[in-house]
Scaffold this motif. Sequence first.
Motif, mmCIF file in Angstrom:
data_model
loop_
_atom_site.group_PDB
_atom_site.id
_atom_site.type_symbol
_atom_site.label_atom_id
_atom_site.label_comp_id
_atom_site.label_asym_id
_atom_site.label_seq_id
_atom_site.Cartn_x
_atom_site.Cartn_y
_atom_site.Cartn_z
ATOM 1 N N VAL A 198 55.371 24.805 -49.770
ATOM 2 C CA VAL A 198 56.328 23.733 -50.088
ATOM 3 C C VAL A 198 57.336 24.237 -51.112
ATOM 4 C CG1 VAL A 198 56.535 21.534 -51.364
ATOM 5 C CG2 VAL A 198 54.923 21.732 -49.458
ATOM 6 N N ARG A 199 56.827 24.829 -52.197
ATOM 7 C CA ARG A 199 57.723 25.347 -53.247
ATOM 8 C C ARG A 199 58.648 26.416 -52.684
ATOM 9 N NH1 ARG A 199 53.010 25.762 -56.438
ATOM 10 N NH2 ARG A 199 52.682 23.780 -57.501
ATOM 11 N N ASP A 200 58.084 27.281 -51.855
ATOM 12 C CA ASP A 200 58.852 28.376 -51.273
ATOM 13 C C ASP A 200 60.023 27.831 -50.440
ATOM 14 O OD1 ASP A 200 59.326 31.149 -50.545
ATOM 15 O OD2 ASP A 200 58.560 30.621 -48.571
ATOM 16 N N GLN A 201 59.745 26.828 -49.588
ATOM 17 C CA GLN A 201 60.798 26.264 -48.731
ATOM 18 C C GLN A 201 61.869 25.549 -49.553
ATOM 19 O OE1 GLN A 201 61.566 26.927 -45.720
ATOM 20 N NE2 GLN A 201 59.727 28.166 -45.497
ATOM 21 N N LEU A 202 61.437 24.818 -50.596
ATOM 22 C CA LEU A 202 62.413 24.099 -51.426
ATOM 23 C C LEU A 202 63.284 25.088 -52.201
ATOM 24 C CD1 LEU A 202 60.208 21.127 -52.668
ATOM 25 C CD2 LEU A 202 62.095 21.001 -51.034
ATOM 26 N N GLU A 203 62.685 26.190 -52.648
ATOM 27 C CA GLU A 203 63.453 27.222 -53.358
ATOM 28 C C GLU A 203 64.455 27.881 -52.418
ATOM 29 O OE1 GLU A 203 60.827 29.964 -55.300
ATOM 30 O OE2 GLU A 203 60.219 28.502 -56.818
ATOM 31 N N ARG A 204 64.018 28.166 -51.188
ATOM 32 C CA ARG A 204 64.924 28.774 -50.204
ATOM 33 C C ARG A 204 66.104 27.861 -49.935
ATOM 34 N NH1 ARG A 204 61.892 32.337 -45.797
ATOM 35 N NH2 ARG A 204 60.309 33.155 -47.166
ATOM 36 N N GLU A 258 47.601 26.406 -50.830
ATOM 37 C CA GLU A 258 48.509 27.198 -49.982
ATOM 38 C C GLU A 258 49.683 26.333 -49.512
ATOM 39 O OE1 GLU A 258 48.660 29.795 -45.848
ATOM 40 O OE2 GLU A 258 46.894 28.562 -46.252
ATOM 41 N N VAL A 259 49.374 25.055 -49.214
ATOM 42 C CA VAL A 259 50.434 24.127 -48.809
ATOM 43 C C VAL A 259 51.473 24.024 -49.927
ATOM 44 C CG1 VAL A 259 50.985 21.737 -48.191
ATOM 45 C CG2 VAL A 259 48.917 22.793 -47.303
ATOM 46 N N MET A 260 51.001 23.898 -51.171
ATOM 47 C CA MET A 260 51.925 23.769 -52.303
ATOM 48 C C MET A 260 52.787 25.015 -52.461
ATOM 49 S SD MET A 260 51.926 20.829 -53.385
ATOM 50 C CE MET A 260 53.061 21.078 -54.747
ATOM 51 N N VAL A 261 52.191 26.190 -52.251
ATOM 52 C CA VAL A 261 52.946 27.441 -52.355
ATOM 53 C C VAL A 261 54.063 27.434 -51.301
ATOM 54 C CG1 VAL A 261 52.812 29.953 -51.978
ATOM 55 C CG2 VAL A 261 51.064 28.795 -53.349
ATOM 56 N N HIS A 279 48.449 13.300 -52.759
ATOM 57 C CA HIS A 279 48.001 13.468 -54.146
ATOM 58 C C HIS A 279 48.440 14.824 -54.696
ATOM 59 C CE1 HIS A 279 45.522 13.126 -57.704
ATOM 60 N NE2 HIS A 279 45.049 14.331 -57.447
ATOM 61 N N LYS A 280 48.232 15.847 -53.885
ATOM 62 C CA LYS A 280 48.544 17.217 -54.299
ATOM 63 C C LYS A 280 50.045 17.365 -54.585
ATOM 64 C CE LYS A 280 47.001 21.389 -54.848
ATOM 65 N NZ LYS A 280 46.108 21.656 -55.956
#
Length: 195
Positions: free
Chosen positions: A119-125, A114-117, A22-23
Amino acid sequence: RKMSKKILIIEDDQFLGDVLLHKIEHGGYEAELAVDGKVGLGRIGEYMPDLILLDIMLPSMSGYEILEAKVKDPKIKDIPVIVISNSGQPVEINRALALGVKDYLIKAQFDPEEVMVKVRDQLERRLLEAATRGDLNISETMAVMAMVNCEASKLEGKVQAGSTNISDVLALMTKVDYTLQENDTKMKDKFKNTS
């Protein structure tokens, strides 16, 4: 319509899996849940996600076994993995990191935000790595530019608040500049070779 990034969640706790699903969907990504290790490993190759959220204790095949199989498969070995596990033992964390895991979250301290942060961080990297290799298409180049603007405005806020120094700003600008130049050069080479 821009293609959403795909995230595969391999987690046997149905409640936690649904919370994550969901998140992640709410965050604008496409997501799929596998509640069994073997099924999860099979889905990696079929679904080809941009990121995997992986539990370690799973029925039929553990998270470690999935990681070991993933490392050996050239088709999926570069997909980043974030582990979400019950165990925060350093030996467990080190074992996961040695198998190429990018980040590690402990369920007891679990926070979906925190999971979303992460996730975004890894996708940006991953996007920045692709930019450095010159593998970006136009929409991804736009995404890197947007990301850079976002980072720059975050830094600007810190500068105004006096909580950062000028070397941070310069470091970011140099990194961004280099990444985009690299992509630019490689894109031009590609066009030269195709024309």
